[in-house]
Design a protein around this motif. Structure first.
Motif, PDB file in Angstrom:
ATOM      1  N   ILE A 125      13.676   4.868   6.625  1.00 19.42           N
ATOM      2  CA  ILE A 125      12.191   4.508   6.231  1.00 19.42           C
ATOM      3  C   ILE A 125      11.140   5.813   6.438  1.00 19.42           C
ATOM      4  N   LEU A 126      10.431   5.815   5.554  1.00 18.54           N
ATOM      5  CA  LEU A 126       9.625   6.918   5.185  1.00 18.54           C
ATOM      6  C   LEU A 126       8.060   6.371   5.142  1.00 18.54           C
ATOM      7  N   PRO A 127       7.094   6.844   6.291  1.00 17.24           N
ATOM      8  CA  PRO A 127       5.709   6.247   5.958  1.00 17.24           C
ATOM      9  C   PRO A 127       5.079   7.169   4.832  1.00 17.24           C
ATOM     10  N   ILE A 128       4.392   6.304   4.161  1.00 13.03           N
ATOM     11  CA  ILE A 128       3.420   7.230   3.059  1.00 13.03           C
ATOM     12  C   ILE A 128       1.950   6.218   3.064  1.00 13.03           C
ATOM     13  N   LEU A 129       0.915   6.785   2.762  1.00  8.98           N
ATOM     14  CA  LEU A 129      -0.204   6.284   2.713  1.00  8.98           C
ATOM     15  C   LEU A 129      -0.770   5.873   1.486  1.00  8.98           C
ATOM     16  N   PHE A 130      -1.259   4.783   1.382  1.00  2.19           N
ATOM     17  CA  PHE A 130      -2.122   4.348   0.049  1.00  2.19           C
ATOM     18  C   PHE A 130      -3.432   4.193   0.389  1.00  2.19           C
ATOM     19  N   LEU A 131      -4.496   4.670  -0.455  1.00  2.00           N
ATOM     20  CA  LEU A 131      -5.732   4.639  -0.430  1.00  2.00           C
ATOM     21  C   LEU A 131      -6.268   3.771  -1.570  1.00  2.00           C
ATOM     22  N   SER A 132      -7.503   3.610  -1.589  1.00  2.00           N
ATOM     23  CA  SER A 132      -8.128   2.426  -2.601  1.00  2.00           C
ATOM     24  C   SER A 132      -8.083   3.210  -3.711  1.00  2.00           C
ATOM     25  N   ASN A 133      -8.007   2.392  -4.819  1.00  2.00           N
ATOM     26  CA  ASN A 133      -7.951   2.927  -6.138  1.00  2.00           C
ATOM     27  C   ASN A 133      -9.368   2.608  -7.084  1.00  2.00           C
ATOM     28  N   VAL A 275      -8.618  -0.183   6.578  1.00  2.00           N
ATOM     29  CA  VAL A 275      -9.685  -0.112   5.446  1.00  2.00           C
ATOM     30  C   VAL A 275      -9.630   1.517   5.148  1.00  2.00           C
ATOM     31  N   CYS A 276      -9.819   1.548   3.797  1.00  2.00           N
ATOM     32  CA  CYS A 276      -9.617   2.806   3.125  1.00  2.00           C
ATOM     33  C   CYS A 276     -10.628   2.811   1.835  1.00  2.00           C
ATOM     34  N   ASP A 277     -10.973   3.951   1.691  1.00  2.00           N
ATOM     35  CA  ASP A 277     -11.720   4.102   0.380  1.00  2.00           C
ATOM     36  C   ASP A 277     -10.644   4.890  -0.685  1.00  2.00           C
ATOM     37  N   GLN A 278     -11.323   5.625  -1.506  1.00  2.00           N
ATOM     38  CA  GLN A 278     -10.492   6.178  -2.627  1.00  2.00           C
ATOM     39  C   GLN A 278     -10.279   7.877  -2.117  1.00  2.00           C
ATOM     40  N   VAL A 279     -10.562   8.261  -0.999  1.00  2.00           N
ATOM     41  CA  VAL A 279     -10.617   9.563  -0.439  1.00  2.00           C
ATOM     42  C   VAL A 279      -9.806   9.557   0.777  1.00  2.00           C
ATOM     43  N   MET A 307     -19.175  -1.851   3.231  1.00  2.00           N
ATOM     44  CA  MET A 307     -18.569  -3.284   2.771  1.00  2.00           C
ATOM     45  C   MET A 307     -17.221  -3.426   2.415  1.00  2.00           C
ATOM     46  N   ILE A 308     -16.551  -4.380   2.867  1.00  5.59           N
ATOM     47  CA  ILE A 308     -14.876  -4.125   2.937  1.00  5.59           C
ATOM     48  C   ILE A 308     -14.624  -5.557   2.284  1.00  5.59           C
ATOM     49  N   ASP A 309     -13.549  -5.360   1.416  1.00  7.91           N
ATOM     50  CA  ASP A 309     -12.765  -6.687   0.868  1.00  7.91           C
ATOM     51  C   ASP A 309     -11.839  -7.104   1.889  1.00  7.91           C
ATOM     52  N   PRO A 310     -12.000  -8.252   2.406  1.00  4.40           N
ATOM     53  CA  PRO A 310     -11.412  -8.752   3.389  1.00  4.40           C
ATOM     54  C   PRO A 310      -9.637  -9.085   3.198  1.00  4.40           C
ATOM     55  N   GLU A 311      -9.463  -9.018   1.983  1.00  6.10           N
ATOM     56  CA  GLU A 311      -8.140  -9.313   1.449  1.00  6.10           C
ATOM     57  C   GLU A 311      -7.042  -7.983   1.372  1.00  6.10           C
ATOM     58  N   THR A 312      -7.841  -7.246   0.705  1.00  8.93           N
ATOM     59  CA  THR A 312      -7.321  -5.791   0.582  1.00  8.93           C
ATOM     60  C   THR A 312      -7.462  -4.707   1.685  1.00  8.93           C
ATOM     61  N   GLY A 313      -8.616  -4.746   2.102  1.00  7.64           N
ATOM     62  CA  GLY A 313      -9.178  -3.517   3.153  1.00  7.64           C
ATOM     63  C   GLY A 313      -9.981  -2.254   2.420  1.00  7.64           C
ATOM     64  N   LYS A 314     -10.316  -2.839   1.014  1.00  5.57           N
ATOM     65  CA  LYS A 314     -10.742  -1.601   0.163  1.00  5.57           C
ATOM     66  C   LYS A 314     -12.183  -1.747   0.383  1.00  5.57           C
ATOM     67  N   VAL A 315     -12.973  -0.384   0.409  1.00  7.81           N
ATOM     68  CA  VAL A 315     -14.193  -0.388   0.692  1.00  7.81           C
ATOM     69  C   VAL A 315     -14.899  -0.704  -0.674  1.00  7.81           C
ATOM     70  N   LEU A 316     -15.577  -1.678  -0.767  1.00  9.54           N
ATOM     71  CA  LEU A 316     -16.437  -1.969  -2.129  1.00  9.54           C
ATOM     72  C   LEU A 316     -17.725  -1.302  -2.132  1.00  9.54           C
ATOM     73  N   GLY A 317     -18.408  -0.978  -1.122  1.00 14.40           N
ATOM     74  CA  GLY A 317     -19.758  -0.418  -1.172  1.00 14.40           C
ATOM     75  C   GLY A 317     -20.111   0.322   0.349  1.00 14.40           C
ATOM     76  N   ARG A 318     -21.089   1.014  -0.014  1.00 19.58           N
ATOM     77  CA  ARG A 318     -21.651   1.874   1.080  1.00 19.58           C
ATOM     78  C   ARG A 318     -23.030   1.975   1.210  1.00 19.58           C
ATOM     79  N   ALA A 319     -23.504   1.679   2.262  1.00 26.04           N
ATOM     80  CA  ALA A 319     -25.289   1.865   2.256  1.00 26.04           C
ATOM     81  C   ALA A 319     -25.677   2.739   3.500  1.00 26.04           C
ATOM     82  N   ASP A 320     -26.193   3.730   3.049  1.00 22.67           N
ATOM     83  CA  ASP A 320     -26.906   4.742   3.715  1.00 22.67           C
ATOM     84  C   ASP A 320     -28.174   4.261   4.375  1.00 22.67           C
ATOM     85  N   MET A 321     -28.292   4.191   5.538  1.00 22.06           N
ATOM     86  CA  MET A 321     -29.503   3.609   6.284  1.00 22.06           C
ATOM     87  C   MET A 321     -30.317   4.481   7.055  1.00 22.06           C
ATOM     88  N   LYS A 322     -30.153   5.886   6.657  1.00 19.53           N
ATOM     89  CA  LYS A 322     -30.716   7.116   6.990  1.00 19.53           C
ATOM     90  C   LYS A 322     -32.261   6.857   7.034  1.00 19.53           C
TER      91      LYS A 322
END
Length: 367
Positions: A125-133, A275-279, A307-322
């Motif tokens: 078994i080899l661990p590999i990492l999948f990010l969001s698409n 939880v992952c984004d595309q990066v 903002m996170i998809d609760p089924e996949t863990g993909k990050v759907l949005g980011r809000a900058d509150m600076k």
């Protein structure tokens, strides 16, 4: 004399027996278990992909194996990613496979199983990492209203329910559960937890308030009206950070990029998402809120809400509150953004921070 000779004969026999390693009823050959316990060299090993190599759902994965020349060839070799077969080969040591577009982000096992004659097998078994698409949408904010907030409150959990703010605060010796009046910021009901406990996230579900702690792996359930403790529970996470619920499951963060979905009665983990984004993996997930089927999370030590998809863990949005809390409102004690609350009836979103003097009703605006 006969007795003496007999004794001498017995002593000689015992000495001869002691010089051998044989035991009655056993041969002098090594035991079979000793042979089995010796680790056998692997026939095949992964050359590529590399350990923790990064992919996205749907990517082609080039697999290459190294085979020992002095070992028998496999009848076939089957490859699986996260439990699903993605390809097989025979008589070769390389192939390309396509990962599923539906695979969720996170660390996944790439499993190789080689089948040999005489029903022998070998697995690696080899661990590999999948990010969001997908690339997350970007948001800014607009302040709609401002409410007073106790600047002595180290906000860890934040909720809005039936016209009141509910808040869990942290720090040893200062951790509490509170019910606050929005118009004045007055604390109209509160209770403290032990001085040896550091309070963390809270959530309300079915007339109960759940509160977790930082590193004690213990939480409490209170009656939402009286604040009386009705139950104590324990969890396996090394740390407790944020808490929310989807109506049937408690959702918990622990400071990593993993969110845990738990049974609200037994607090056993039913499933988890990474939880992952595309990066990259998106960690430091802190205070949580479940809003219209999406998980909102503060990222600790940042001005960002994801903002996170609760089924996949993909990050759907980011809000900058600076810039939300102005310099004039800050003191030497003012800490980071932390606290998201949602009014489902009024469709209002509230945010605050640790030792902040204000609560902000905001509207998130897509850029």
């Amino acid at each position: 004399m006969r007795i003496l000779n007999a004794l001498l004969t017995l002593l000689i026999a015992l000495q001869i027996a002691s010089c051998t390693n044989e035991k009655p009823g056993k041969s002098n050959k090594p035991e079979q278990t000793q042979i089995i316990s010796q680790p056998q060299p692997k026939v095949f090993s992964f050359v590529s992909p590399s350990r923790m190599q990064v992919f996205k759902p749907g990517d082609k994965i080039d697999i290459q194996l190294l085979a020992k020349n002095d070992n028998p060839k496999a009848d076939s070799i089957v490859f699986m990613i996260d439990g699903s077969v993605v390809g097989s080969l025979a008589g070769k040591t390389s192939l390309s496979v396509n990962s599923s577009n539906e695979i969720s982000p996170g660390i996944k096992p790439l499993k190789m199983t080689a089948y040999f004659p005489e029903n022998k097998t070998e697995s690696s078994i080899l661990p590999i990492l999948f990010l969001s698409n997908i690339a997350p949408a970007s948001y800014t904010y607009k302040v709609i209203n401002v409410f007073p907030h106790d600047p002595r409150a180290y906000t860890q959990g934040f909720e809005y329910h039936d016209g009141y703010f509910y808040e869990g605060t942290g720090q040893y010796g200062q951790s509490s559960l509170r019910k606050n009046l929005p118009g004045t910021g007055d604390v109209i009901k509160s209770r403290t937890i032990g001085t040896d406990l550091f309070g963390e996230g809270i959530t309300l579900l079915n007339g109960k308030i759940y509160q977790i702690t930082y590193r004690n792996q213990v939480g409490f359930i209170y009656d939402a009206n009286s604040f009386e403790q009705v139950q104590k529970f324990y969890y396996q996470n090394r740390e407790g950070w944020g808490l929310t619920n989807n109506g049937s499951e408690i959702i918990m963060s622990d400071g990593t990029n993993v969110l845990y979905f738990m049974d609200p009665e037994y607090f056993s983990v039913k499933r988890k998402i990474e939880v992952c984004d595309q990066v990259s993996e998106v960690d430091s997930l802190n205070e949580l809120e479940y809003i219209n089927g999406i998980i909102y999370a503060n990222r600790y030590l940042t001005n960002e809400i994801v903002m996170i998809d609760p089924e996949t863990g993909k990050v759907l949005g980011r809000a900058d509150m600076k810039g939300l809390l102005k310099p004039a409102d800050r003191t030497s004690q003012t800490d980071v953004l932390n606290g998201i609350a949602w009014d489902p009836e009024g469709k209002r979103l509230f945010v605050t921070g640790k030792y902040w003097p204000k609560i902000f009703q905001v509207e998130l605006i897509k850029k």
